[in-house]
Enzyme design. Sequence first.
Site: not given
Ligand code: NAI
Length: 393
Positions: A47, A49, A51, A74, A110-111, A224, A234, A273
């Site tokens: 994951g 790429s 956030g 992606e 797909d991971a 979170y 949440y 965000v």
């Molecule tokens: P994001 O949407 O920015 O990143 C998701 C990542 O997962 C991307 O790199 C995407 O390519 C990858 N991905 C999605 N489906 C995939 C698949 N099938 N195979 C391979 N890669 C896949 O999300 P974000 O927000 O960075 O979330 C990451 C973690 O952080 C999650 O567990 C989220 O719950 C947690 N988190 C997020 C917060 C927030 O406010 N955004 C706060 C606290 C925790």
Amino acid sequence: MIIKPKIRGFICTTAHPAGCAAHVNRQINYIKESTSIQGAKKVLVIGASTGYGLASRIAASFGLGADTIGVSYERPASEGRTASAGWYNTVAFERAARAAGYIAESINGDAFSHEIKQETLKLVKEKLGKVDLIVYSVASPRRTHPDTGETFNSVLKPIGQSFSNKTVNTNTGVVSEITLEPATQEEIENTITVMGGEDWSLWLKALEEADLLAEGVTTLAYSYIGPEITEAIYRKGTIGQAKNDLEATAHTLTKQLERYHGKAYVSVNKALVTQSSSAIPVVPLYISLLFKVMKEKGLHEGCIEQAQRLFETLYSGSTVETDEEGRIRLDNWEMRDDVQQAVKAAWSEITTENVSELGDLEQYRLDFLQLFGFGFDEIDYELDVNPEVDTTL
Ligand code: NAI
């Protein structure tokens, strides 16, 4: 092609390659200017790429000096469509990391599947050898189970009873009341299947079977908690059940990693965000109030500041500071009493008329645009750019 943002609800269907590179480079510069840390040197980020995963990968390379392999899902550019932001981010990251002398390899697929796990193991073996840090940062609305082929969808719903609260349309700035109906038992279970800990533990199992875990290995996943305002949707909602499962998985994995003297941690991060968080009702309004308060108090952070703090927590002391449940708490500033009191006070008053004054909707919108490579002063968005960036360097 001239690339402009095309926003549809909470997604942007275009992304700007030069803007995404600027976003990545800003994060790299932040890490380069931060204190360097001694830590993991061979890192796998699942994951990777966008956030939190992307920020972790950047902090691993440029802060810890690690070689990395990143897995993400992606979309490349095709027939006049831009690639997804995560695609451009990955290209920009690889370029910068390789130029700085680090190994940086990426797998797009797909991971959740056995195939991508096997492909990754092969690459890890070839390029890194054993890994000493595995970051699991996948956020996805669906998962196809690798054994049964069945596809599960996650939902963002309350449990037990309906939930009404304020929400904002971040595009128009209109604050309204939203009511969300409770999830069915099946929806709860499906959300756990998608966002719970099963896939994280399957990755660890696959790495162990391939003998790719180093002595003292650490693995991290992100969670979170958040305040009372968002609790029903949440932490006490469907996604919260999945996070409980993820957190329980950390304990199971720690037991499994004993033979390596290794450890699995969940880090509870700050609300930010990202493409994932913008899809959660109520949360964007909370985030825009939170940003305003945290900025006023000099406590504001983005993904990259959190990633740096995470590695400092993980690698700087002789012990890793956690809460009673063994979780690293990077949300400690967000959850501070004075911060939450201020957000709560603003929440009770917020309307369409005062949202720009009580909240930081402008910062929210800018952060959202920047996720897709827009809104950077250093980029000329009137320039004709090739959406098919060269990935062969
Ligand atoms: P994001 O949407 O920015 O990143 C998701 C990542 O997962 C991307 O790199 C995407 O390519 C990858 N991905 C999605 N489906 C995939 C698949 N099938 N195979 C391979 N890669 C896949 O999300 P974000 O927000 O960075 O979330 C990451 C973690 O952080 C999650 O567990 C989220 O719950 C947690 N988190 C997020 C917060 C927030 O406010 N955004 C706060 C606290 C925790």
